[in-house]
Design an enzyme around this catalytic site. Sequence first.
Site, PDB file in Angstrom:
ATOM      1  N   LEU A 195      42.273  67.090  14.125  1.00 24.06           N
ATOM      2  CA  LEU A 195      42.553  66.694  15.504  1.00 24.06           C
ATOM      3  C   LEU A 195      42.943  65.226  15.588  1.00 24.06           C
ATOM      4  O   LEU A 195      43.853  64.857  16.337  1.00 24.06           O
ATOM      5  CB  LEU A 195      41.341  66.980  16.392  1.00 24.06           C
ATOM      6  CG  LEU A 195      41.544  66.759  17.897  1.00 24.06           C
ATOM      7  CD1 LEU A 195      42.737  67.543  18.417  1.00 24.06           C
ATOM      8  CD2 LEU A 195      40.285  67.146  18.668  1.00 24.06           C
ATOM      9  N   LYS A 196      42.280  64.372  14.808  1.00 24.67           N
ATOM     10  CA  LYS A 196      42.625  62.948  14.826  1.00 24.67           C
ATOM     11  C   LYS A 196      44.047  62.731  14.315  1.00 24.67           C
ATOM     12  O   LYS A 196      44.808  61.924  14.872  1.00 24.67           O
ATOM     13  CB  LYS A 196      41.630  62.165  13.963  1.00 24.67           C
ATOM     14  CG  LYS A 196      41.966  60.679  13.792  1.00 24.67           C
ATOM     15  CD  LYS A 196      41.965  59.931  15.109  1.00 24.67           C
ATOM     16  CE  LYS A 196      42.492  58.494  14.953  1.00 24.67           C
ATOM     17  NZ  LYS A 196      41.693  57.661  14.050  1.00 24.67           N
ATOM     18  N   LEU A 197      44.440  63.431  13.274  1.00 25.48           N
ATOM     19  CA  LEU A 197      45.796  63.281  12.749  1.00 25.48           C
ATOM     20  C   LEU A 197      46.828  63.748  13.766  1.00 25.48           C
ATOM     21  O   LEU A 197      47.883  63.115  13.933  1.00 25.48           O
ATOM     22  CB  LEU A 197      45.940  64.054  11.440  1.00 25.48           C
ATOM     23  CG  LEU A 197      45.221  63.468  10.230  1.00 25.48           C
ATOM     24  CD1 LEU A 197      45.275  64.441   9.049  1.00 25.48           C
ATOM     25  CD2 LEU A 197      45.810  62.118   9.821  1.00 25.48           C
TER      26      LEU A 197
END
Length: 279
Positions: A179-181
């Site tokens: 999700l962060k990427l």
Amino acid sequence: MHAGTRNALRSKSMRVGWIGLGAIGTPMAQRVLGAGHRLVAYARGAGQEAIARQGGELSADYRAIAAGCEVLGVCLFNDAQVRATLLDGGALAAMPRGAVLALHTTGSPALARKLGDLAPLGVQVIDACFSGGPQEVREGRLTIMVGGDAAAVARAQPVLSSFGSPISHVGPLGAGQTLKLLNNLLFAANLKHAAEVIGLAKEQGLDPLLAAKIIQSASGASMAMSRFVHAQPEQMMPAVWPYLAKDVSTVAASAHDAGLNLASFDAVIAHFTQATGSE
């Protein structure tokens, strides 16, 4: 989680190890100390003096830091540093049964899952990725997206809540990184386009800072455009370039391994992986 449970978790003092005293890692570690936890940090980075002044301990031994902690926070730049510290440096193998490794470094989901596979018996790994900068850290409001076992996330909650809110458990180990990427890929795309728009405004004789300020109060507003309200692209982009280039390269490689189609982001990926921060 009920408010009473959250408060109880926050009030529990824990033994915390910390590796990564950079521009973000240092204020994170300071927030951990400020919440009443006992902290031993790896003695490298500009934040050493600040940690010592606040009552934290410093050590040059990865294994000793890991062996004495209940939660080990790792906030390094990239996968290579994580591997060098946790695997080659022996920190992961030294962690005691019941401890939790909280991986804050933005890197590949595959590495997060590998660390989970290699963790000693009784040690659990969570990828607790965050979005935000030093100001958000100081105010305790980093947005944290966590992947891993729910029980491990709950054990690490007293530490995570010292610098983050909201904290969202988004799935199994690796989900936080994923999700962060994706978040950073979208931010990179928005930043590229925002910089191009400000460049066009300047070409047309408009004040670029005024243009950014007005757009930021209009329908074209975005987190990316807000970066240009006080700094022009040629001033700001070199500072963020190393981080975005690293993250965009990581998401491209991870998507390839997962068989995901990122064709709509081809221009963004090419821009951040084949150019330089001065462009």
